[in-house]
Design a protein around this motif. Structure first.
Motif, PDB file in Angstrom:
ATOM      1  N   VAL A 166       0.663  -1.060  -0.062  1.00 20.95           N
ATOM      2  CA  VAL A 166       0.080  -0.017  -0.124  1.00 20.95           C
ATOM      3  C   VAL A 166       0.820   1.231   0.071  1.00 20.95           C
ATOM      4  N   GLY A 172       0.395   4.204   2.914  1.00 15.07           N
ATOM      5  CA  GLY A 172      -0.274   3.358   3.799  1.00 15.07           C
ATOM      6  C   GLY A 172      -0.408   3.895   5.135  1.00 15.07           C
ATOM      7  N   THR A 173      -0.035   5.162   5.536  1.00 14.46           N
ATOM      8  CA  THR A 173      -0.128   5.662   6.666  1.00 14.46           C
ATOM      9  C   THR A 173      -1.152   6.950   6.765  1.00 14.46           C
ATOM     10  N   GLY A 201      -5.079   5.015   3.152  1.00 16.59           N
ATOM     11  CA  GLY A 201      -4.077   3.897   3.275  1.00 16.59           C
ATOM     12  C   GLY A 201      -4.236   3.086   4.287  1.00 16.59           C
ATOM     13  N   ARG A 202      -4.431   3.555   5.400  1.00 13.70           N
ATOM     14  CA  ARG A 202      -4.432   2.776   6.745  1.00 13.70           C
ATOM     15  C   ARG A 202      -5.754   2.103   6.717  1.00 13.70           C
ATOM     16  N   VAL A 249      -4.788  -0.947   4.369  1.00  5.92           N
ATOM     17  CA  VAL A 249      -4.049  -1.697   5.282  1.00  5.92           C
ATOM     18  C   VAL A 249      -4.707  -2.907   6.134  1.00  5.92           C
ATOM     19  N   ARG A 279       2.273  -4.651   3.050  1.00  6.79           N
ATOM     20  CA  ARG A 279       3.458  -3.899   3.150  1.00  6.79           C
ATOM     21  C   ARG A 279       2.732  -2.514   3.155  1.00  6.79           C
ATOM     22  N   SER A 280       3.048  -1.539   4.345  1.00  5.83           N
ATOM     23  CA  SER A 280       2.637  -0.317   4.165  1.00  5.83           C
ATOM     24  C   SER A 280       4.010   0.621   3.767  1.00  5.83           C
ATOM     25  N   SER A 282       5.531   4.255   2.789  1.00  9.33           N
ATOM     26  CA  SER A 282       5.425   5.609   3.150  1.00  9.33           C
ATOM     27  C   SER A 282       7.093   6.140   3.356  1.00  9.33           C
ATOM     28  N   ARG A 308      -0.135   3.017  12.801  1.00  3.42           N
ATOM     29  CA  ARG A 308       0.197   1.601  12.545  1.00  3.42           C
ATOM     30  C   ARG A 308      -0.803   0.653  12.659  1.00  3.42           C
ATOM     31  N   ALA A 318       0.837  -5.395   9.943  1.00  2.23           N
ATOM     32  CA  ALA A 318       1.495  -4.896   8.653  1.00  2.23           C
ATOM     33  C   ALA A 318       2.933  -4.979   8.662  1.00  2.23           C
ATOM     34  N   TYR A 365       5.942  -2.318   7.717  1.00  5.75           N
ATOM     35  CA  TYR A 365       6.116  -1.004   7.339  1.00  5.75           C
ATOM     36  C   TYR A 365       7.494  -0.939   6.930  1.00  5.75           C
TER      37      TYR A 365
END
Length: 264
Positions: free
Chosen positions: A6, A9-10, A14-15, A18, A29-30, A32, A43, A47, A49
């Motif tokens: 993503v 992802g934060t 995105g969150r 995720v 996988r996030s 950023s 978080r 996931a 990061y």
């Protein structure tokens, strides 16, 4: 196991993506530019990061190694970050191709190409890059998020006037509903017989006048201010009054604005 990355992802969208993908049992996988600390509420447990910057290429190859699908939820509102979004999307697609990613999925805005506002034109440019890419892609065109609509009301309430633009309606959708669509489309796009390019429209469960939404927001939040009908001039007003932000035949959300407000 399917690995979904993503990009962005934060962020709000995105969150949610995720969290949805983790809940379904995918390896997630996030990605950023900055990885949030361990106790950061952005978080999601389960996931992985990774720090990477698609604009500069820093960390991208490692972040995409072994990934099956990438979901892009990167966003920016103003300045250089906004202007660079189209080129960032192009760079992401190129990096995904080099990493042998099987499908790239983009979140953008319904009918963005029909609005002359800079932010919307940026979103339209990103969608065109996906639609014309050599990569297999899916573009999800969503209506406005609940939090965006609420943010307009909150800003107005600070000066005592909760805006209700005349002739304007919204079909707001929850980030978790959009996330469900994005993850489902990423998974569907990995099928051997999946079309090379897919376009999906995702709208909230109902169309509401802005005045009705403003009244719901005021009632739920207890904020002071007068719900005030007012004109919205310019091209954006024309876009909204024409209902270009609506897709009543493509309902994907189940969470109404009032339900979202109550949950907060």
């Amino acid at each position: 196991m399917v690995v979904i990355a993503v990009a962005g992802g934060t962020g709000i969208a995105g969150r949610a993506v995720v969290a949805d993908a983790v809940q379904r049992g995918y390896s997630v996988r996030s990605i950023s530019r900055k990885v949030p600390p361990a106790e950061d509420p952005r978080r999601v447990d389960g996931a992985d990061y990774r720090e990477a910057d698609f604009r500069t290429g820093h960390g991208v190859a490692a972040a995409l190694a072994g990934v099956d699908a990438v979901i892009e939820t990167l966003d920016a509102r103003t300045g250089a970050a906004l202007k660079s979004l189209p080129s960032t999307s192009v760079a992401l697609l190129a990096a995904a191709g080099r990493a042998d990613v099987a499908r790239c999925v983009l979140l953008t805005i319904v009918n963005a190409a029909e609005c002359s506002m800079g932010y919307y034109q940026v979103q339209a440019a990103r969608a065109r890059s996906y639609e014309s890419s050599a990569m297999p892609t899916t573009v999800v065109y969503a209506t406005q998020f609940h939090n965006l609509v609420a943010g307009v009301f909150s800003a107005g309430a600070r000066v005592g006037l909760i805006p209700a633009f005349t002739g304007v309606s919204f079909q707001p959708i929850a980030a978790v509903d959009v996330a469900r669509v994005l993850v489902s489309e990423a998974a569907a796009g990995l099928a051997p017989d999946a079309p090379r390019h897919v376009a999906v429209r995702a709208g909230g469960p109902s169309v509401w006048s802005m005045k009705a939404l403003a009244e719901q927001w005021k009632s739920a939040t207890g904020r002071h201010g007068v719900v005030t009908p007012m004109p919205l001039p310019g091209s954006f007003g024309t876009f909204l009054r024409a209902g270009k932000n609506l897709v009543p035949d493509d309902v994907a959300g189940s969470i109404e604005f009032s339900d979202w407000l109550a949950s907060r």
